[in-house]
Design a protein around this motif. Structure first.
Motif, PDB file in Angstrom:
ATOM      1  N   LYS A  39       0.809  -1.224   0.000  1.00  0.00           N
ATOM      2  CA  LYS A  39       0.000   0.000   0.000  1.00  0.00           C
ATOM      3  C   LYS A  39       0.841   1.272   0.000  1.00  0.00           C
ATOM      4  N   ASP A  40       2.066   1.171   0.542  1.00  0.00           N
ATOM      5  CA  ASP A  40       2.915   2.361   0.580  1.00  0.00           C
ATOM      6  C   ASP A  40       3.641   2.616  -0.738  1.00  0.00           C
ATOM      7  N   TRP A  41       3.653   1.622  -1.607  1.00  0.00           N
ATOM      8  CA  TRP A  41       4.468   1.737  -2.814  1.00  0.00           C
ATOM      9  C   TRP A  41       3.704   1.595  -4.112  1.00  0.00           C
ATOM     10  N   MET A  42       2.438   1.228  -4.022  1.00  0.00           N
ATOM     11  CA  MET A  42       1.661   1.027  -5.253  1.00  0.00           C
ATOM     12  C   MET A  42       1.365   2.373  -5.916  1.00  0.00           C
ATOM     13  N   THR A  43       1.003   2.319  -7.172  1.00  0.00           N
ATOM     14  CA  THR A  43       0.498   3.485  -7.883  1.00  0.00           C
ATOM     15  C   THR A  43      -0.989   3.547  -7.591  1.00  0.00           C
ATOM     16  N   THR A  44      -1.447   4.716  -7.127  1.00  0.00           N
ATOM     17  CA  THR A  44      -2.863   4.778  -6.761  1.00  0.00           C
ATOM     18  C   THR A  44      -3.746   5.362  -7.863  1.00  0.00           C
ATOM     19  N   ASN A  45      -3.172   6.223  -8.713  1.00  0.00           N
ATOM     20  CA  ASN A  45      -4.017   6.759  -9.805  1.00  0.00           C
ATOM     21  C   ASN A  45      -3.997   5.764 -10.933  1.00  0.00           C
TER      22      ASN A  45
ATOM     23  N   THR B  37      -4.505 -10.933  -7.941  1.00  0.00           N
ATOM     24  CA  THR B  37      -4.530  -9.638  -7.264  1.00  0.00           C
ATOM     25  C   THR B  37      -3.782  -9.789  -5.950  1.00  0.00           C
ATOM     26  N   ILE B  38      -3.488  -8.671  -5.318  1.00  0.00           N
ATOM     27  CA  ILE B  38      -2.815  -8.729  -4.016  1.00  0.00           C
ATOM     28  C   ILE B  38      -3.476  -7.714  -3.090  1.00  0.00           C
ATOM     29  N   ALA B  39      -3.542  -8.062  -1.794  1.00  0.00           N
ATOM     30  CA  ALA B  39      -4.129  -7.145  -0.821  1.00  0.00           C
ATOM     31  C   ALA B  39      -3.117  -6.061  -0.492  1.00  0.00           C
ATOM     32  N   SER B  40      -3.626  -4.861  -0.213  1.00  0.00           N
ATOM     33  CA  SER B  40      -2.727  -3.723   0.007  1.00  0.00           C
ATOM     34  C   SER B  40      -1.873  -3.889   1.263  1.00  0.00           C
ATOM     35  N   GLU B  41      -2.285  -4.777   2.184  1.00  0.00           N
ATOM     36  CA  GLU B  41      -1.520  -4.985   3.420  1.00  0.00           C
ATOM     37  C   GLU B  41      -0.381  -5.983   3.255  1.00  0.00           C
TER      38      GLU B  41
ATOM     39  N   VAL C  33      -3.988  -4.061  -7.017  1.00  0.00           N
ATOM     40  CA  VAL C  33      -4.060  -4.128  -5.559  1.00  0.00           C
ATOM     41  C   VAL C  33      -5.503  -3.891  -5.144  1.00  0.00           C
ATOM     42  N   VAL C  34      -6.019  -4.757  -4.281  1.00  0.00           N
ATOM     43  CA  VAL C  34      -7.422  -4.643  -3.885  1.00  0.00           C
ATOM     44  C   VAL C  34      -7.548  -4.457  -2.376  1.00  0.00           C
ATOM     45  N   ASP C  35      -8.640  -3.797  -1.952  1.00  0.00           N
ATOM     46  CA  ASP C  35      -8.893  -3.651  -0.515  1.00  0.00           C
ATOM     47  C   ASP C  35      -9.687  -4.863  -0.023  1.00  0.00           C
ATOM     48  N   GLU C  36     -10.103  -4.812   1.234  1.00  0.00           N
ATOM     49  CA  GLU C  36     -10.764  -5.994   1.806  1.00  0.00           C
ATOM     50  C   GLU C  36     -12.094  -6.328   1.129  1.00  0.00           C
TER      51      GLU C  36
ATOM     52  N   LEU D 259     -10.684  -2.079  -6.340  1.00  0.00           N
ATOM     53  CA  LEU D 259      -9.356  -1.743  -6.853  1.00  0.00           C
ATOM     54  C   LEU D 259      -8.840  -0.474  -6.172  1.00  0.00           C
ATOM     55  N   VAL D 260      -7.670  -0.571  -5.525  1.00  0.00           N
ATOM     56  CA  VAL D 260      -7.115   0.614  -4.871  1.00  0.00           C
ATOM     57  C   VAL D 260      -5.777   1.042  -5.464  1.00  0.00           C
TER      58      VAL D 260
END
Lengths: 271, 146
Positions: free
Chosen positions: A129-135, A212-216, A236-239, A243-244
């Motif tokens: 979550k700290d390193w993914m691209t969010t836009n 997919t991978i969870a943001s945590e 990256v997906v949330d719970e 898509l986050v």
């Protein structure tokens, strides 16, 4: 890792150099004999690690350490001494580790290997979550392949998550829109280009069985997933499965490389 | 790893292409080998580099101004020389990996051709190759706590 040696005894310096260069493949960037040259050498060689003889002639540890901490916050300092009893004082003065010269070289090697390993862990254990691209640039399943293709060329990206009413339903890559299930023997095998985007909606060419991978999760896990499935990026997906973000091999590569050029002392990896 | 010379990690068998190659052929070569860039070699010398984006940037620009038949004609009569990047940034086999990646970051390249003193291409180093090496290294590492 770039290492600066500060020790007045030539035999100690050459032994250390041998150990560092041959056993650990580290770069020894300079050797300092007098304490007054220390700061000048650090400026000139920009080391990540200083191996400092605690009995270096002219060394006033009370004066020099605050200067080093102030000016080179990322410099890792390991004190070496022939007097094991100097350890507590050296650590109290703010060195990162203390090694007695009387101990076998294995002690120093072990310490340096630990530092190297924690370096690697720093990236590996960082959170997605700290390193993914969010836009994330996404596309709808009803869009045509040609639009997906255009978007990827224009934005210089290789894959687009496919999102329908807020839900991640697939992923479409550059080759999907072009190679898309052309029947054998069709004009696509001919001598002319013809590998234009097919006149099909994205939903007919996308991959739906996507990873997919969870943001945590950690960056190491994301890298493992990409490596195992031979893919270049993972949404990256949330719970709730929303898509986050997206994390790509290229993002992770950049993280590692940035660490190479940064100091070692910083324990927190800041995006 | 960062202080190793590039030659230790580069891909040695580089697929290259001639500047006279028609674009569709270059495209097929990339697809067939799952690669995104091809060093362009003429008389044994590296003269350019062509990427999938060069190729598709060109085709797309054409596609919006002409019809499909004209496009087919243009593309099949265009060669790599028309879209390649001239005088690409190169490195030597002895360049250190960290210097190579610094160059890649600086120029936003995802791959660099490696040439010897006489200008012959001897390898290529790419972001995705390096990622695979790093990820493999992580996977092989025993689990440790931070």
């Amino acid at each position: 890792m770039r290492v600066l040696l500060a020790d007045d005894q030539p035999q100690v310096r050459s032994a250390l150099r041998l150990l560092l260069e041959h056993e650990l493949k580290l770069d020894v960037v300079g050797e300092v004999i007098y304490a007054e040259d220390l700061v000048g050498y650090i400026n000139a060689t920009q080391p990540n690690l200083l191996l400092l003889d605690w009995e270096l002639p002219g060394l006033s540890t009370k004066e020099i350490l605050p200067i080093l901490h102030e000016n080179y916050p990322n410099l890792l300092i390991i004190a070496l001494s022939g007097r094991p009893e100097a350890g507590p004082a050296a650590l109290a003065a703010g060195v990162d580790a203390f090694i007695s010269k009387g101990h076998p070289a294995e002690h120093l090697l072990k310490k340096l290997r630990e530092i190297n390993a924690s370096e690697r862990l720093l990236v590996k254990n960082a959170l997605v979550k700290d390193w993914m691209t969010t836009n994330v640039i996404v596309i709808s399943p009803q869009a045509m392949s040609v639009e997906a293709h255009h978007l990827m060329v224009e934005r210089a990206i290789h894959r687009l998550p496919v999102v329908d009413e807020g839900q991640l339903v697939g992923i479409v890559t550059f080759s999907d829109v072009l190679e898309a299930k052309a029947s054998p023997g069709s004009s696509n095998n001919g001598p002319l280009p013809a590998r234009l985007p097919l006149p099909l909606p994205v939903e007919q060419v996308m991959t739906t069985s996507l990873k997919t991978i969870a943001s945590e999760k950690t960056v190491g896990e994301a890298a493992g997933l990409m490596q195992q499935h031979n893919i270049g990026g993972v949404p990256v997906v949330d719970e709730h499965g929303g898509l986050v973000g997206i994390i790509t091999a290229s993002d992770i590569f950049r993280m590692v490389v940035r660490r190479w050029s940064e100091g070692l002392r910083r324990q927190q990896l800041t995006p | 790893m960062q202080n190793d010379p590039v030659k230790k990690w580069m891909t040695h068998n580089v697929i290259t292409i001639s500047p006279d190659t028609p674009l569709p052929e270059a495209d097929r070569l990339m697809i067939g080998n799952k690669i995104r860039r091809l060093p362009v070699v003429k008389d044994g010398q590296l003269v350019g580099i062509v990427t999938r984006n060069n190729l598709w940037g060109a085709t797309y620009a054409d596609a919006v101004t002409v019809n499909l038949y004209e496009l087919n004609h243009i593309l099949s009569h265009s060669t790599v020389a028309r879209v390649m990047t001239l005088d690409p940034v190169v490195i030597s086999p002895e360049t250190l990996l960290r210097e190579a990646v610094a160059l890649m970051m600086e120029h936003k390249f995802s791959g660099l051709p490696v040439v010897d003193k006489s200008g012959h291409i001897v390898g290529i180093i790419t972001e995705s190759d390096l990622f695979r090496i790093m990820a493999q290294d992580w996977l092989n590492q025993p689990e440790e706590s931070a």
